[in-house]
Design a protein around this motif. Structure first.
Motif, PDB file in Angstrom:
ATOM      1  N   VAL C  21       0.647  -1.187  -0.257  1.00 34.93           N
ATOM      2  CA  VAL C  21      -0.092   0.001  -0.135  1.00 34.93           C
ATOM      3  C   VAL C  21       0.926   1.047   0.104  1.00 34.93           C
ATOM      4  O   VAL C  21       1.885   1.216   0.544  1.00 34.93           O
ATOM      5  N   ALA C  22       0.435   2.294  -0.883  1.00 39.69           N
ATOM      6  CA  ALA C  22       1.562   3.517  -0.780  1.00 39.69           C
ATOM      7  C   ALA C  22       0.676   4.624  -1.142  1.00 39.69           C
ATOM      8  O   ALA C  22      -0.638   4.515  -1.736  1.00 39.69           O
ATOM      9  N   LEU C  23       1.069   5.828  -0.388  1.00 38.74           N
ATOM     10  CA  LEU C  23       0.482   6.732  -0.817  1.00 38.74           C
ATOM     11  C   LEU C  23       1.450   7.669  -1.761  1.00 38.74           C
ATOM     12  O   LEU C  23       2.519   7.966  -1.619  1.00 38.74           O
ATOM     13  N   ILE C  24       0.697   8.467  -2.846  1.00 40.09           N
ATOM     14  CA  ILE C  24       1.582   8.893  -3.872  1.00 40.09           C
ATOM     15  C   ILE C  24       0.987  10.379  -4.126  1.00 40.09           C
ATOM     16  O   ILE C  24      -0.080  10.350  -4.219  1.00 40.09           O
ATOM     17  N   ASP C  25       2.124  11.283  -4.125  1.00 40.97           N
ATOM     18  CA  ASP C  25       1.682  12.678  -4.495  1.00 40.97           C
ATOM     19  C   ASP C  25       1.492  12.813  -5.944  1.00 40.97           C
ATOM     20  O   ASP C  25       2.391  12.681  -6.914  1.00 40.97           O
ATOM     21  N   ILE C  26       0.296  13.280  -6.359  1.00 38.88           N
ATOM     22  CA  ILE C  26      -0.016  13.288  -7.936  1.00 38.88           C
ATOM     23  C   ILE C  26       0.923  14.246  -8.582  1.00 38.88           C
ATOM     24  O   ILE C  26       1.411  14.123  -9.688  1.00 38.88           O
ATOM     25  N   SER C  28       3.972  15.344  -7.892  1.00 36.02           N
ATOM     26  CA  SER C  28       5.506  15.225  -8.099  1.00 36.02           C
ATOM     27  C   SER C  28       5.601  13.704  -8.433  1.00 36.02           C
ATOM     28  O   SER C  28       6.676  13.350  -8.816  1.00 36.02           O
ATOM     29  N   GLY C  29       4.785  12.960  -8.315  1.00 37.91           N
ATOM     30  CA  GLY C  29       4.910  11.388  -8.479  1.00 37.91           C
ATOM     31  C   GLY C  29       5.761  10.749  -7.546  1.00 37.91           C
ATOM     32  O   GLY C  29       6.294   9.656  -7.485  1.00 37.91           O
ATOM     33  N   MET C  30       5.871  11.587  -6.479  1.00 37.77           N
ATOM     34  CA  MET C  30       6.577  10.921  -5.274  1.00 37.77           C
ATOM     35  C   MET C  30       5.776   9.763  -4.418  1.00 37.77           C
ATOM     36  O   MET C  30       4.792  10.041  -4.049  1.00 37.77           O
ATOM     37  N   VAL C  31       6.528   8.760  -3.868  1.00 39.27           N
ATOM     38  CA  VAL C  31       5.676   8.226  -2.931  1.00 39.27           C
ATOM     39  C   VAL C  31       6.137   8.655  -1.714  1.00 39.27           C
ATOM     40  O   VAL C  31       7.143   8.584  -1.128  1.00 39.27           O
ATOM     41  N   VAL C  32       5.140   9.139  -1.177  1.00 36.88           N
ATOM     42  CA  VAL C  32       5.084   9.714   0.346  1.00 36.88           C
ATOM     43  C   VAL C  32       5.475   8.713   1.295  1.00 36.88           C
ATOM     44  O   VAL C  32       6.445   8.904   2.408  1.00 36.88           O
ATOM     45  N   ARG C  33       4.805   7.481   1.410  1.00 41.39           N
ATOM     46  CA  ARG C  33       4.715   6.502   2.352  1.00 41.39           C
ATOM     47  C   ARG C  33       4.405   5.416   1.853  1.00 41.39           C
ATOM     48  O   ARG C  33       3.373   5.305   1.083  1.00 41.39           O
ATOM     49  N   PHE C  34       5.105   4.176   2.275  1.00 44.07           N
ATOM     50  CA  PHE C  34       4.514   2.867   1.632  1.00 44.07           C
ATOM     51  C   PHE C  34       4.553   1.790   2.780  1.00 44.07           C
ATOM     52  O   PHE C  34       5.346   2.166   3.981  1.00 44.07           O
ATOM     53  N   VAL C  35       3.575   0.698   2.946  1.00 41.90           N
ATOM     54  CA  VAL C  35       3.788  -0.471   3.745  1.00 41.90           C
ATOM     55  C   VAL C  35       3.738  -1.439   3.095  1.00 41.90           C
ATOM     56  O   VAL C  35       2.955  -1.531   1.967  1.00 41.90           O
ATOM     57  N   GLY C  36       4.204  -2.510   3.762  1.00 48.51           N
ATOM     58  CA  GLY C  36       3.850  -3.978   3.114  1.00 48.51           C
ATOM     59  C   GLY C  36       5.503  -4.274   2.621  1.00 48.51           C
ATOM     60  O   GLY C  36       6.174  -3.994   2.709  1.00 48.51           O
ATOM     61  N   GLU C  37       5.095  -5.120   1.354  1.00 43.32           N
ATOM     62  CA  GLU C  37       6.217  -5.758   0.649  1.00 43.32           C
ATOM     63  C   GLU C  37       7.037  -4.742  -0.030  1.00 43.32           C
ATOM     64  O   GLU C  37       6.433  -3.944  -0.996  1.00 43.32           O
ATOM     65  N   PRO C  38       8.283  -4.471   0.083  1.00 44.16           N
ATOM     66  CA  PRO C  38       9.167  -3.788  -0.743  1.00 44.16           C
ATOM     67  C   PRO C  38       9.021  -4.098  -2.198  1.00 44.16           C
ATOM     68  O   PRO C  38       8.706  -5.171  -2.640  1.00 44.16           O
ATOM     69  N   ASN C  39       8.516  -3.198  -3.206  1.00 42.04           N
ATOM     70  CA  ASN C  39       8.239  -3.224  -4.294  1.00 42.04           C
ATOM     71  C   ASN C  39       9.380  -2.352  -5.311  1.00 42.04           C
ATOM     72  O   ASN C  39       9.218  -1.183  -5.439  1.00 42.04           O
ATOM     73  N   PRO C  40      10.131  -2.918  -6.062  1.00 39.83           N
ATOM     74  CA  PRO C  40      11.212  -2.250  -6.395  1.00 39.83           C
ATOM     75  C   PRO C  40      10.865  -1.581  -7.722  1.00 39.83           C
ATOM     76  O   PRO C  40      11.129  -0.424  -8.144  1.00 39.83           O
ATOM     77  N   GLY C  41       9.615  -1.771  -8.148  1.00 37.89           N
ATOM     78  CA  GLY C  41       8.967  -1.036  -9.271  1.00 37.89           C
ATOM     79  C   GLY C  41       8.061  -0.059  -8.931  1.00 37.89           C
ATOM     80  O   GLY C  41       7.462   0.692  -9.631  1.00 37.89           O
TER      81      GLY C  41
END
Lengths: 129, 315, 122
Positions: C21-26, C28-41
């Motif tokens: 699960v991730a929160l993405i800033d529209i 800038s395209g930045m991943v603000v926060r993520f939880v769960g399995e690290p996802n290289p993509g």
């Protein structure tokens, strides 16, 4: 033209200090000498700035704090600062919320000296560095 | 590690990269002063970043206020209450329902990333760490990992590098092209989320960011897109301003990004020479210029000389 | 005990089949926060999704029924659901969810995400 040199000096200050959105030089009796403020009414600005400088200088003396260096307002939308230029004029600096205040302190001293020389002496060229 | 300095180094972030890594390893708490253009200050808690101040990137307060998310009256009330109660402004804003907790954290995190980007886009000369417990208005608690912020800053630099055209400098003034006027009339939303309306030839990219309450990075992206659409012009790195009709020589604007040799540019905010002037604020020069000279007897000021522009012609 | 945002993301992560699960800033395209399995993509996906969200909004324009709500992508191993959150300040955020197709279907995942989305920024 002295006026051109004035503007060049004001512009140099704006370029050197991030966050300055406008500058103006006014006479002590509230008349605008040169304005580079975008939308702000220069005549009102000059009148208020001259009065404000006189008041704050008076305040400094009243509390025995010597010579006023700078008077500054801070509002939700930014800053306004006034400085005495010699005994005859006022420099007004308008800045947004990100104004680099420390840098302004530093850079305004040289600007004031140059402007004072421009206004009170024979024409001098604006500083080139 | 109570006090330490880092001298000039290569790379978009200069010595800041290493400084942040050293601070993280030492779980440093205190202030990391950034000397450069822009300069600024990074507040660290246990090696993680809790706040950053820099004149090139709008603070969370500016973002929330300028966007209209929180009114200034509500903000002042929250600020006063927090100060009086010796509490945190962030907690007060959330308690009063002015902003969501999750939303505020997102704003704080994106603001930190933007400030780090500002350092990368500018020039970091040296860094200096001072231990202590600094007091910032809205710290991110717990702090953000510095390496994540650095990676994001570098990613943003790469995205911008992919845009065609010369690099966009944060303090370059943005001017609307003639096409823009037509666009403003025909498109109610100018297609660039109101950015076009703020472009007046005076504001720099950094100024636009503050005026809109958006990050420096997203504003630079917007400017890059508008330039690509031919709506605006930005002086190129060599200082030549396209579309400058009277051909006045322009001040050189420093470029960003590494030189061809991969070394960081020595960036100076200070111009090589002051810009030669045209008319400052779009109006004709006044016909009369008053000059005040101090009276020899030190008496009250009065205009001694009123000179017409003709008389001044020789000055 | 994490922050309110972190906990809200974990609530979404707790749903059946959710891997990341991730929160993405529209903007800038930045991943603000993520939880769960690290996802290289994830970082790359975030930029693309943000671009898509902006492009979709541009296409849709302001509509009486509302704005863009969700983007769904089906891959061979998973589902990517991105739900649009909040307009101000800036251009809003995406709540991105990577779901294992073998363990949940798109309808269920979307329902679950929709239930927990309002809590993320609250």
């Amino acid at each position: 033209m002295t006026e051109d040199a004035l503007l060049a000096e004001m512009r140099a200050l704006q370029d050197n200090v991030p966050g300055i959105t406008g500058t103006a030089v006014a006479s002590r009796d509230g008349l605008i000498v040169r304005a580079d403020t975008g939308g702000v009414d220069p005549d009102n600005l000059a009148a208020i700035a001259a009065t404000w400088l006189a008041l704050t200088q008076r305040m400094s003396r009243e509390v025995g704090q010597g010579t006023l260096r700078e008077a500054m307002t801070r509002s939700t939308g930014g800053y306004v600062a006034v400085y005495a230029i010699g005994a005859s004029a006022v420099l007004v600096v308008i800045g947004d919320e990100g104004l680099d205040v420390t840098r302004l302190h530093r850079e305004s001293t040289a600007t004031r000296e140059v402007i004072e020389a421009l206004l009170s002496g024979p024409p001098v060229s604006a500083r080139t560095a | 590690m109570s006090a330490r300095s880092w001298g000039p180094a290569d790379g978009p972030l200069g010595p800041l990269d290493q400084a942040l890594r050293d601070c993280a390893a030492a779980r440093f708490s205190g202030e990391l002063h950034v000397i450069g253009a822009p300069g600024g200050m990074i507040c660290l808690a246990d090696g993680a970043v809790s706040a950053i101040e820099t004149p090139w990137s709008p603070s969370p307060e500016v973002i929330l206020l300028r966007s209209g998310r929180v009114t200034s009256a509500d903000w002042e009330a929250a600020f006063t209450a927090a100060t009086v109660a010796r509490g945190r402004l962030s907690d007060e804003l959330v308690t009063r329902g002015l902003v969501g907790a999750g939303e505020l954290e997102a704003v704080l995190r994106t603001a930190l990333a933007d400030a780090m980007f500002a350092f990368a886009a500018g020039f970091v000369d040296t860094c200096r760490a001072e231990a202590g417990t600094p007091d910032f208005e809205m710290p991110l608690t717990p702090g953000a990992e510095a390496d994540g912020l650095v990676a994001e800053a570098l990613r943003r630099m790469e995205v911008l590098a992919d845009f065609p055209g010369p690099p966009l400098h944060a303090r370059a003034r943005v001017t609307a092209a003639p096409r823009a006027a037509a666009r403003r009339e025909t498109t109610p939303d100018d297609g660039h989320d109101g950015a076009l309306a703020l472009i007046d030839g005076r504001r720099t990219i950094r100024d636009l960011a503050f005026a809109r309450g958006r990050g420096l990075y997203v504003t630079t992206l917007e400017v890059a897109r508008m330039r690509g659409n031919g709506l605006i012009a930005v002086p190129a790195a060599d200082g030549q301003h396209p579309g400058d009709e009277d051909g006045d020589p322009q001040r050189k604007a420093a470029a960003v990004g590494p030189t061809a040799a991969g070394l960081p540019r020595r960036h100076k905010d200070r111009p090589a020479q002051p810009k030669r002037t045209g008319d400052a604020d779009g109006r004709s020069l006044p016909a009369v210029l008053r000059l005040l000279r101090p009276r020899a007897d030190g008496g009250p000021q009065a205009p001694r000389t009123v000179l017409t522009s003709n008389e001044l012609g020789g000055m | 005990m994490g922050t309110s945002l972190q906990e809200a993301l974990h609530q979404v992560l707790a749903a059946e089949g959710v891997r990341t699960v991730a929160l993405i800033d529209i903007a800038s395209g930045m991943v603000v926060r993520f939880v769960g399995e690290p996802n290289p993509g994830l970082a790359t996906a975030a930029v693309s999704l943000a671009d898509e969200a902006r492009a979709a909004r541009g296409l849709l324009g302001p509509r009486p029924g509302g704005d863009l709500e969700e983007i769904a992508a089906v891959t061979d191993s998973g589902l990517h659901l991105s739900r649009v959150l909040l307009d101000k300040p800036g251009e809003g955020f995406l709540l991105f969810v990577d779901v294992d197709r073998a363990r949940a279907n798109i309808a269920l995942a979307s329902l679950r995400v929709g239930q927990f989305a309002p809590a993320v920024l609250a």
